[in-house]
Design a protein around this motif. Structure first.
Motif, PDB file in Angstrom:
ATOM      1  N   SER A  81       0.856  -1.180   0.000  1.00  0.00           N
ATOM      2  CA  SER A  81       0.000   0.000   0.000  1.00  0.00           C
ATOM      3  C   SER A  81       0.891   1.228   0.000  1.00  0.00           C
ATOM      4  CB  SER A  81      -0.886   0.006   1.243  1.00  0.00           C
ATOM      5  OG  SER A  81      -1.573   1.235   1.346  1.00  0.00           O
ATOM      6  N   ARG A  84      -2.255   6.008  -0.305  1.00  0.00           N
ATOM      7  CA  ARG A  84      -2.991   7.077  -0.954  1.00  0.00           C
ATOM      8  C   ARG A  84      -4.253   7.426  -0.183  1.00  0.00           C
ATOM      9  NH1 ARG A  84      -3.361   5.551  -7.180  1.00  0.00           N
ATOM     10  NH2 ARG A  84      -1.905   3.887  -6.880  1.00  0.00           N
ATOM     11  N   ASP A  85      -4.566   8.701  -0.183  1.00  0.00           N
ATOM     12  CA  ASP A  85      -5.784   9.199   0.429  1.00  0.00           C
ATOM     13  C   ASP A  85      -6.875   9.188  -0.633  1.00  0.00           C
ATOM     14  OD1 ASP A  85      -7.705  10.429   1.935  1.00  0.00           O
ATOM     15  OD2 ASP A  85      -6.741  12.397   1.939  1.00  0.00           O
ATOM     16  N   ARG A  86      -7.904   8.380  -0.451  1.00  0.00           N
ATOM     17  CA  ARG A  86      -8.945   8.232  -1.477  1.00  0.00           C
ATOM     18  C   ARG A  86      -9.728   9.512  -1.688  1.00  0.00           C
ATOM     19  NH1 ARG A  86     -11.224   2.159  -0.249  1.00  0.00           N
ATOM     20  NH2 ARG A  86      -9.248   1.131  -0.645  1.00  0.00           N
ATOM     21  N   ALA A  87     -10.007  10.246  -0.635  1.00  0.00           N
ATOM     22  CA  ALA A  87     -10.762  11.491  -0.782  1.00  0.00           C
ATOM     23  C   ALA A  87      -9.962  12.505  -1.598  1.00  0.00           C
ATOM     24  CB  ALA A  87     -11.108  12.066   0.585  1.00  0.00           C
ATOM     25  N   ARG A  88      -8.686  12.589  -1.324  1.00  0.00           N
ATOM     26  CA  ARG A  88      -7.821  13.518  -2.077  1.00  0.00           C
ATOM     27  C   ARG A  88      -7.736  13.091  -3.539  1.00  0.00           C
ATOM     28  NH1 ARG A  88      -2.158  13.717  -3.178  1.00  0.00           N
ATOM     29  NH2 ARG A  88      -1.465  15.848  -3.484  1.00  0.00           N
ATOM     30  N   SER A  89      -7.599  11.790  -3.792  1.00  0.00           N
ATOM     31  CA  SER A  89      -7.533  11.290  -5.162  1.00  0.00           C
ATOM     32  C   SER A  89      -8.832  11.565  -5.914  1.00  0.00           C
ATOM     33  CB  SER A  89      -7.230   9.795  -5.171  1.00  0.00           C
ATOM     34  OG  SER A  89      -5.964   9.545  -4.626  1.00  0.00           O
ATOM     35  N   ALA A  90      -9.971  11.401  -5.238  1.00  0.00           N
ATOM     36  CA  ALA A  90     -11.260  11.684  -5.866  1.00  0.00           C
ATOM     37  C   ALA A  90     -11.387  13.162  -6.196  1.00  0.00           C
ATOM     38  CB  ALA A  90     -12.397  11.236  -4.961  1.00  0.00           C
ATOM     39  N   SER A  94     -11.765  14.689  -9.913  1.00  0.00           N
ATOM     40  CA  SER A  94     -12.896  15.525 -10.320  1.00  0.00           C
ATOM     41  C   SER A  94     -12.420  16.845 -10.907  1.00  0.00           C
ATOM     42  CB  SER A  94     -13.844  15.768  -9.148  1.00  0.00           C
ATOM     43  OG  SER A  94     -13.199  16.514  -8.133  1.00  0.00           O
TER      44      SER A  94
END
Length: 120
Positions: A81, A84-90, A94
């Motif tokens: 792993s 990665r921060d999923r919220a930041r990647s999303a 966007s």
């Protein structure tokens, strides 16, 4: 039309270029790294890497309560792993999508602006 295709290809190339993660593998496999282990003939599990040698893998499972040792020859897969921060990647995804559509919309609008006018 060719300019539009060129711009689309250029934007796609910039957005989807992949980094060479395999070259960083030695840096990622340090003690304390979160890993997912898939042994042969056993269930996959997650844990924290404690020690890795050419012939043995030691992983702490259940928040360090259990230490599991596997011979590396019995491993089918070891996933690392990268945290990665999923919220930041999303959010970044966007923004990239919105930017792409804004550029394409501007290019399409500017090409259509040179057409016939309905105002007499």
């Amino acid at each position: 039309m060719r300019r539009l295709v060129f711009h689309c290809v250029a934007v796609a190339a910039l957005l989807f270029s992949a980094s060479a993660r395999a070259q960083r593998a030695a840096d990622l496999l340090t003690s304390g790294t979160h890993v997912r282990v898939t042994p042969r003939n056993a269930a996959r599990f997650d844990g924290t890497l404690q020690h890795l040698t050419m012939d043995t893998l030691e992983v702490a499972v259940s928040k360090g309560a259990v230490l599991v040792r596997y011979p590396t020859a019995q491993l089918e897969r070891l996933e690392v792993s990268d945290g990665r921060d999923r919220a930041r990647s999303a959010f970044i995804g966007s923004l990239a999508g919105a930017g792409t559509f804004a550029i394409l919309g501007a290019l399409t609008t500017s090409q259509q602006a040179g057409g016939d006018s309905l105002a007499g």
